[in-house]
Design an enzyme around this catalytic site. Structure first.
Site, PDB file in Angstrom:
ATOM      1  N   ASN A 158      41.456  44.515  39.131  1.00 61.66           N
ATOM      2  CA  ASN A 158      40.684  43.296  38.866  1.00 61.66           C
ATOM      3  C   ASN A 158      41.258  42.518  37.686  1.00 61.66           C
ATOM      4  OD1 ASN A 158      38.892  43.536  40.993  1.00 61.66           O
ATOM      5  ND2 ASN A 158      37.594  44.964  39.900  1.00 61.66           N
ATOM      6  N   ASP A 171      24.569  38.113  37.245  1.00 61.58           N
ATOM      7  CA  ASP A 171      25.854  38.479  37.821  1.00 61.58           C
ATOM      8  C   ASP A 171      25.590  38.974  39.238  1.00 61.58           C
ATOM      9  OD1 ASP A 171      28.809  39.637  37.238  1.00 61.58           O
ATOM     10  OD2 ASP A 171      27.671  41.096  38.402  1.00 61.58           O
ATOM     11  N   TYR A 200      41.093  38.377  32.798  1.00 53.02           N
ATOM     12  CA  TYR A 200      42.241  37.503  32.489  1.00 53.02           C
ATOM     13  C   TYR A 200      41.967  36.815  31.168  1.00 53.02           C
ATOM     14  CZ  TYR A 200      39.203  33.760  34.231  1.00 53.02           C
ATOM     15  OH  TYR A 200      38.146  32.899  34.423  1.00 53.02           O
ATOM     16  N   HIS A 219      35.958  24.812  40.964  1.00 51.93           N
ATOM     17  CA  HIS A 219      36.516  25.349  39.716  1.00 51.93           C
ATOM     18  C   HIS A 219      36.961  24.231  38.779  1.00 51.93           C
ATOM     19  CE1 HIS A 219      36.906  28.586  42.706  1.00 51.93           C
ATOM     20  NE2 HIS A 219      36.478  29.320  41.705  1.00 51.93           N
TER      21      HIS A 219
END
EC number: 2.1.1.14
Length: 765
Positions: free
Chosen positions: A116, A495, A518, A701
């Site tokens: 991930n 979440d 990230y 996004h």
């Protein structure tokens, strides 16, 4: 007996790096402040490993963003749009590549193998000018040395670097990235020579591509590259490290005959077949770095079992050539269990985060050398025994229900075309029906309400009232916009996995079990420690409440079993697919309760279905079979007139399109807006798809608001390859991260575009 760690988490035990990075990006702190936090974290990590007795301690595994981006900086391979010309790359150029800036977009980000974690993809072609433009590896080696810690500098290997790259825009598709080896190897030689001059005696080159299915010419590239580096590497001990899977036999042969290499590292947790290759032949006089401690999970190692594996290898490679290691970098696990003060004591005794795994590696190395820490091994055996026998792990009724699944493929009995007819009679939707993916913006106020309720600062009554008001707002907005199938906006959810995990048995949650995804973004995966079941309905109250506010269809919103599995730390005492089937049965109960509660459209998100795809093609079909079967289990019991949707969060799924069709959902919505052509080409090439489909018509996004014409143009492109009676119109993902000022005009443009095309098709609503 020696010990080694492949790599270590960068974020810090309490995400210190995350907060330092975000403060710097927001202009609230200086570059010096960021460097100070970074240096302190590195120092702590090195000293911690040194104190634990680790012999081969890595350096240059710390990063402000990503190790592949660090390599791009080292090679000076900066795309021209970032305005870098020569010299040393600074933080401004580095972060522009990672995140974009006001005038240029970021480089692409993609998943690091099947983890991930995400890396920044290098953009390469024949025009790229390579130069030694970041001295980070040498600087960090010297920094550790000044602290009295001797380290092994780690570099992403040259062949893996090129194979992880993509062609820059405008480069001919036939260009072979491996043809750039002669251009990048001189930079590697400079770096290695500097490390040698600074006093390094070992160097680690990560070449994880060795575990993939590689054609012969790619394997030859490894042989050629290391032959070219051989003279520069002489005088150094060189470890080539691989991880994440078994290494194929042909690749093993190539790897173990590389010139200039003294040691080979393998993942022996996921790569158990590699053990057979090692036993059938290992080059004499070379070191084996045996990755027996799992770097990708949070379970305590079975020290006794690992010791047996290590002892069996000792006879093959020799006592002085065997090094105990982790299966991969510890970047992929949580940082330190010491910060889990609220975690249940029994469950905590079964776990080991990165800091504890360092201690496990050292304990195994000492035991191999005949210095067993008896009390440590006894405590480990007791914890494993408690985990095996704990009534919290095993639920007999779940085991029985899962066993009863055998022998059925759990398909709905009616074909999809007949189901769609039954659904249309009930729902009476126009052609090109409009919907959204599920979540609506999460405002500061909404997050405050959830936080205060969790901290018991507001009553349940006040919380329910606030959430109902938020749902009413979201319903009203959608009705005003004239959207056809509504959502409740998910205001009660923090979440999409944690929300369900908190309501299912067999799950535990950490306070600080953060893992880097990230840049500065971290995720906190739930821990699946036992059999999974659903004690009571999880979403029915909120979905029914939302449905009572409108006459239009309201979608029930669930996260699918495969996504819950792939975004969690999963128990390692039974096969993953068995755990997935248990989650599927729990979601099935919820689907049936939603249907009873009057919800006629139910979406089961499988955002991460493709993420779990194994690295090697030979293992794809088994994974896809059980993943798709798990999805079908969730909804095989509903009536034909209940419409089952699913959503997928990635664009590159052309290779698994037949598995997606096999899921047998009534409607599938897909993140697509960034890669229209890729997706549509599948259908253009004649793949027959008869269910409803909604390729995203705009990119959520980005804060950019699309125009009606732009979306209409997208819909027309889709109609060129898809039947009008199966096409849905929707954004490509949930709207949680956007602002209402962006969402309302974008959705208006979307609905207007759908109406425009409907009228052109002569079927006005």
């Amino acid at each position: 007996m020696a010990s080694h760690i492949v790599g270590y988490p960068r974020m810090g035990p309490k995400r210190e790096l995350k907060f330092a990075l975000e403060s710097f990006w927001d202009g609230k702190s200086s570059a010096d402040d960021l460097q100070k936090v970074s240096a302190d974290l590195r120092s702590d990590i090195w000293k911690q490993m040194s104190a634990a007795g680790i012999k081969y301690i890595p350096s240059n595994t710390f990063s402000h963003y990503d190790q592949v981006l660090d390599t791009t900086a080292m090679l000076g391979a900066v795309p021209s749009r970032y305005g870098f010309t020569s010299g040393e790359i600074g933080l401004d150029v580095y972060f522009s590549m990672a995140r974009g800036n006001a005038s240029v977009p970021a480089m692409e980000m993609t998943k690091w193998f099947d983890t991930n974690y995400h890396y920044i993809v290098p953009e390469l072609g024949p025009e790229v000018k390579f130069s030694y433009a970041s001295h980070k590896a040498v600087n960090e080696y010297k920094e550790a040395k000044a602290l009295g810690v001797e380290t092994v500098p780690v570099l992403v290997g040259p062949v893996s670097y090129l194979l992880l790259s993509k062609l820059a825009k405008g480069v001919d598709k036939s260009f072979d990235l491996l043809s750039l080896l002669p251009k990048i190897l001189p930079v590697y030689k400079e770096v290695i020579a500097e490390l040698k001059a600074a006093g390094a005696s070992w160097i680690q080159l990560d070449e994880p591509l060795f575990v993939m299915d590689l054609e012969g010419h790619k394997l030859q590239a490894f042989s050629g590259a290391y032959a070219e580096l051989e003279s520069t590497l002489s005088g150094l001990n060189v470890l080539v490290e691989t991880y994440f899977a078994d290494i194929p036999a042909e690749a093993y042969k190539t790897l173990t005959s590389l010139k200039g290499v003294t040691a080979f590292g393998f993942d022996l947790v996921r790569g158990t077949k590699t053990i057979d290759l090692i036993k059938s032949g290992f080059p004499q006089g070379k070191y084996l770095f045996a990755g027996v401690v799992d770097g990708r999970n949070i379970w305590a190692n079975d020290l006794a079992a690992s010791l047996i594996t290590l002892q069996s290898l000792e006879g093959v490679v020799g006592k002085d050539k065997l090094v105990v290691s982790t299966s991969c970098s510890l970047l992929h696990t949580a940082v330190d269990l010491i910060n889990e003060t609220k975690l249940d004591a029994e469950i905590k005794s079964w776990l080991a985060f990165a800091a504890q795994k360092v201690v496990e590696v050292d304990a195994l190395a000492k035991a191999l050398a005949g210095q067993t820490n008896e009390s440590f091994f006894t405590a480990n055996a007791d914890a494993l025994s408690s985990r095996r026998s704990s009534p919290r792990v095993t639920n007999e009724s779940v085991q029985k229900a899962a066993a009863a699944l055998k022998g059925s493929d759990h398909r709905r009995t009616t074909e999809v075309s007949a189901r769609l007819d039954a659904q249309q009679k009930k729902l009476n939707l126009p052609i090109l029906p409009t919907t959204t993916i599920g979540s609506f913006p999460q405002t500061v106020e909404l997050r405050r309400v959830r936080r205060e309720y969790k901290a018991k600062k507001i009553s349940e009554e006040d919380y329910v009232k606030a959430i109902k008001e938020e749902i009413k707002k979201v319903v009203d907005i959608q009705e005003d916009l004239d959207i056809d199938v509504l959502v409740h906006g998910e205001p009660e959810r923090n979440d999409m996995v944690e929300y369900f995990g908190e309501q299912l048995s067999g799950f535990a949650f950490t306070a600080n079990g953060w893992v880097q995804s990230y840049g500065s973004r971290c995720v906190k995966p739930p821990v699946i420690y036992g059999d999974v079941s659903r004690p009571k309905p999880m979403t029915v109250f909120w979905s029914s409440t939302a449905q009572s506010m409108t006459k239009r269809p309201m979608k029930g919103m669930l996260t699918g079993p495969v996504t819950i599995l792939n975004w969690s730390f999963v128990r390692n005492d039974q096969p993953r697919h068995e755990t997935c089937y248990q989650i599927a049965l729990a979601i099935k109960d919820e689907v049936e309760d939603l249907e009873k509660g009057g919800i006629g459209v139910i979406q089961i998100d499988e955002a991460a279905l493709r993420e779990g795809l194994p690295l090697r093609k030979a293992e794809h079909s088994f994974y896809l079979d059980w993943a798709v079967h798990s999805f079908r289990i969730t909804n095989c019991g509903v009536q034909d007139s209940t419409q089952i949707h699913t959503h997928m969060c990635y664009s590159n799924f052309n290779d698994i399109i037949h598995s997606i069709i096999d899921m047998d959902a009534d409607v599938i919505t897909i993140e697509n807006s960034r890669s229209d052509e890729k997706l549509l080409s599948v259908f253009r090439e004649g793949v027959k798809y008869g269910a409803g489909i909604g390729p995203g018509v705009y990119d959520i996004h980005s804060p950019r608001i699309p125009s009606t014409d732009e979306i209409a143009d997208r819909i027309n492109k889709m109609l060129a390859v898809l039947e009008q009676n199966i096409l849905w119109v929707n954004p490509d993902c949930g709207l949680k991260t956007r602002k209402y000022t962006e969402v309302k005009p974008a959705l208006k443009a979307m609905v207007d575009a759908a109406k425009l095309i409907r009228s052109q098709l002569g079927s006005a609503k």
